[in-house]
Every structure is written in structure tokens, then in C-alpha cells.
Design an enzyme around this catalytic site. Structure first.
Site, short mmCIF file in Angstrom:
data_model
loop_
_atom_site.label_atom_id
_atom_site.label_comp_id
_atom_site.label_asym_id
_atom_site.label_seq_id
_atom_site.Cartn_x
_atom_site.Cartn_y
_atom_site.Cartn_z
N HIS A 163 -0.18 -100.50 71.70
CA HIS A 163 -0.43 -100.02 73.06
C HIS A 163 0.88 -99.84 73.81
CE1 HIS A 163 -0.58 -104.49 73.56
NE2 HIS A 163 0.08 -104.25 74.67
N HIS B 143 5.92 -102.40 78.92
CA HIS B 143 6.33 -102.70 77.54
C HIS B 143 5.59 -101.80 76.55
CE1 HIS B 143 2.84 -105.57 77.97
NE2 HIS B 143 2.60 -105.24 76.72
N GLU C 224 6.74 -105.85 72.64
CA GLU C 224 5.77 -106.86 72.20
C GLU C 224 5.45 -106.59 70.74
OE1 GLU C 224 1.96 -106.49 74.19
OE2 GLU C 224 1.33 -108.50 73.57
#
Ligand code: CO
Length: 134
Positions: free
Chosen positions: A7, A79, A130
Site C-alpha cells: 500500500h 509511507h 514500511e
């Protein structure tokens, strides 16, 4: 080592307005908001064919997203999340290369109930990264 883009996360000052924009203007499939007190965020996911957009809004008094919004009042990209098959192997490899893992370096349970780690933006072209084990 990194696999699919899981994502892209966008911090938003108004979660309802951002959800409506993705749902109504862009015609996306948007989930209901979920509070994640451990992470200090409320999240909404926009489901795409090949990935997801994670809309992030501060939850509680000590949210890291609030700090981000104080610097970026209109919101902005927060992020990117890449999938890895073994988060401990990924962490050890990155540390050996000199990359900084945020926090205590131990994976935490992320928004999808899977182990995640965050990497220092200064080591990755100014982007908070991430890693999520899938
Ligand atoms: Co994320």
C-alpha cells in the site's frame, strides 16, 4: 528481497472528506474507518486491483500522524509499504547494509494483523518505508 507494493499511505487532516473524495470523485472502493489505538491512527483503505491506498488520520493525543500533519497541514504521502516473505531476514539484511530500523527494531503488528517494520526515511531517498511480512 522486496515483493509487491502492499500500500501507499496518505496522511489526511479530514478522514471523511478524503474517503468521500476517493469514493465519489475517484470511484474507489473505500472501507469503513478502523481505529488502531496502538499505532495512534484511524485508517481507511481504498481497495485497488493491484494494491491499496491507506488513508491515515490521527487517533488519540500522541499520534505520529499529528506531528506529520503539523508539518503538512493539507496532508501528504506518509509511507510506502513493500511486502517481504521473512521480516527478520529482511531486517537483518538491512541492518547489515547500514539501514536504520525505527523503534526498538522488533516487528510490530500492523494494520492488517501482520508483522511490520519501518525504515528511516533518510536511508531511503526521503521516503518512510514500511515492510510487511505476508
Ligand atoms: Co502502512
Amino acid at each position: 528481497m522486496i515483493g509487491r507494493l502492499n500500500h501507499v499511505a496518505i496522511a489526511v487532516p479530514d478522514l471523511e472528506a478524503a474517503s468521500a473524495m476517493y469514493r465519489d470523485a475517484l470511484g474507489g472502493t473505500v472501507t469503513e474507518p478502523v481505529n488502531l489505538p496502538d499505532h495512534g491512527v484511524t485508517v481507511v483503505f481504498v481497495e485497488l486491483d493491484n494494491s491499496k491506498i491507506e488513508l491515515l488520520h490521527p487517533y488519540g493525543d500522541d499520534s505520529p500522524i499529528q506531528t506529520f500533519l503539523d508539518r503538512n497541514p493539507a496532508g501528504g504521502m506518509h509511507h510506502v509499504c513493500y511486502e517481504v516473505s521473512d521480516i527478520f531476514a529482511a531486517r537483518d539484511r538491512l541492518k547489515a547494509q547500514g539501514a536504520r530500523v525505527l523503534g526498538d527494531g522488533e516487528p510490530k503488528t500492523g494494520a492488517h494483523d501482520k508483522p511490520v517494520l519501518f525504515l528511516h526515511p533518510k536511508d531511503f531517498a526521503g521516503t518512510l518505508v514500511e515492510l510487511e511480512q505476508v
